[in-house]
Design a protein around this motif. Sequence first.
Motif, PDB file in Angstrom:
ATOM      1  N   LEU A  68      -6.011  20.659 -18.028  1.00  0.00           N
ATOM      2  CA  LEU A  68      -6.105  22.064 -17.662  1.00  0.00           C
ATOM      3  C   LEU A  68      -6.149  22.974 -18.877  1.00  0.00           C
ATOM      4  N   SER A  69      -5.744  22.482 -20.017  1.00  0.00           N
ATOM      5  CA  SER A  69      -5.739  23.313 -21.202  1.00  0.00           C
ATOM      6  C   SER A  69      -6.902  22.938 -22.106  1.00  0.00           C
ATOM      7  N   VAL A  85       2.864  21.868  -8.819  1.00  0.00           N
ATOM      8  CA  VAL A  85       2.473  20.590  -9.401  1.00  0.00           C
ATOM      9  C   VAL A  85       1.948  20.769 -10.824  1.00  0.00           C
ATOM     10  N   SER A  86       1.136  21.793 -11.056  1.00  0.00           N
ATOM     11  CA  SER A  86       0.587  22.016 -12.383  1.00  0.00           C
ATOM     12  C   SER A  86       0.178  23.473 -12.538  1.00  0.00           C
ATOM     13  N   VAL A  87       0.302  23.979 -13.749  1.00  0.00           N
ATOM     14  CA  VAL A  87      -0.144  25.336 -14.069  1.00  0.00           C
ATOM     15  C   VAL A  87      -0.829  25.293 -15.434  1.00  0.00           C
ATOM     16  N   PRO A  88      -1.977  25.952 -15.576  1.00  0.00           N
ATOM     17  CA  PRO A  88      -2.722  25.839 -16.829  1.00  0.00           C
ATOM     18  C   PRO A  88      -2.208  26.727 -17.947  1.00  0.00           C
ATOM     19  N   VAL A  89      -1.522  27.814 -17.599  1.00  0.00           N
ATOM     20  CA  VAL A  89      -1.063  28.772 -18.613  1.00  0.00           C
ATOM     21  C   VAL A  89       0.414  29.070 -18.374  1.00  0.00           C
ATOM     22  N   PRO A 142      -8.639  28.421 -20.465  1.00  0.00           N
ATOM     23  CA  PRO A 142      -9.937  27.799 -20.733  1.00  0.00           C
ATOM     24  C   PRO A 142     -11.000  28.855 -20.971  1.00  0.00           C
ATOM     25  N   SER A 143     -11.917  28.575 -21.845  1.00  0.00           N
ATOM     26  CA  SER A 143     -12.964  29.537 -22.154  1.00  0.00           C
ATOM     27  C   SER A 143     -13.939  29.653 -20.988  1.00  0.00           C
ATOM     28  N   GLU A 144     -14.707  30.713 -20.987  1.00  0.00           N
ATOM     29  CA  GLU A 144     -15.654  30.966 -19.908  1.00  0.00           C
ATOM     30  C   GLU A 144     -16.633  29.794 -19.792  1.00  0.00           C
TER      31      GLU A 144
END
Length: 424
Positions: A45-46, A99-103, A34-36
Amino acid sequence: MAASPARAMSAAVPEALEFGKAIVWGKGSLGMRPSEGMQRQLENLSVAPLKPTPLNTLTDQRITDMTFSLTGGAAVTEGGKLWTWGTNKHVLGLGGKVVSVPVPRPVKALADTNVVQVALGDKHGAAIGEGGFLFTWGYGGFPFWRQGALGHGDRVDQPQPAVVEAFLEEDSDEPKTRVVQVGCGAEHMAALDDEGNVWAWGEGESGLLGSGMFAASLPRLVDFEEEGIKCSRIAVGAGFTLALDVDGRVWCWGRNGHGQLGLGEDAAVDIQSSESIPSVVPHFPADEEAIVDIAAGGRCSIALGKSGRVYCWGDRIHMRPFHVSHFTDNALLNEGEIIVRVAAGHGAFGVLTSEGRIFTFGNGSFSGATGQGVTSGAMTPAILSGLGENSAAQLILAGKSGAMITGSPPSAVRAPLVPFSARS
């Protein structure tokens, strides 16, 4: 005013990326940072770039294969390393506590396996290891009924990849059936072996298994109405499957409520329409048109004819194969340029040409999977712009996302995946 997520992540595509880099688009889980200033929400999350944007993760890796589900994604990098990401633990293969990962994160359970292909469904995943070994993971199903889509003979969740032992020799770690292609639906899986046989397992309702069975927790051969059918490719949609035989015929089975099987208006009278036994897709406009490539999306299908014609159907727009004449009638292709691959995703179609160019179209289904900068439909094929000088070696449309992998484009239409002894 704060920038929208799509604008926040937009970036100019460099003039020329290294081979094996990914350019992505759509509203699915793309595995980008995700961008700043963007809020990381669990349900997203993406990011959602609606136009092609360079993948800003895995930048030190060369990508060889990539796919998406509605809630996650996966990539294979040079050397056969598998990476996954997303918001659904069942598609990650990273263990029950994750459970979840963004990258992208490496799948440690396959660290010693050279992965050559990956596929994702809504709640499960599969990978083929070098030598034809098949690994699956994810949601197993209810204890006594439904699903069993992992092929392990039970309905137990599998948080990490495990080899499908039904394809191994008895009392041996060597495969008796070597898998060359696998696809994941919403509730089932299908695989193609190196002898041209098609296997299916999981939920069997609406004919998903091609055998009339209600469910199968172990792989079973698909029952074709003709003996000796050998296939060179399969394509698995959310609730249906296509198979391309060595004579260039397309076989179909499963749900047909949106015309995704291409059997015509009479076969798709309501949302419950289905076919439990494989049928040949009729109605290709050109006489004796042999098909050389197929792809299946959520509720739509696309095929490439040997003549170079493109056909699409499904999404309740075309109930039978429709010739997309724009590529010939409107001179979209350059002199000598041919279409060599087709792809289908969530309301989106795409073709890849011998010059590495990509054209996309479809109803969009509010996913942005066409990469044309809109979430609504773009039914007329248009070139995917903003790619700079990059050419595509692969085109991926899956879930609500799209991607291209940079490299040298194929120069000819897809050859069969396996060298059948029965093929002339």
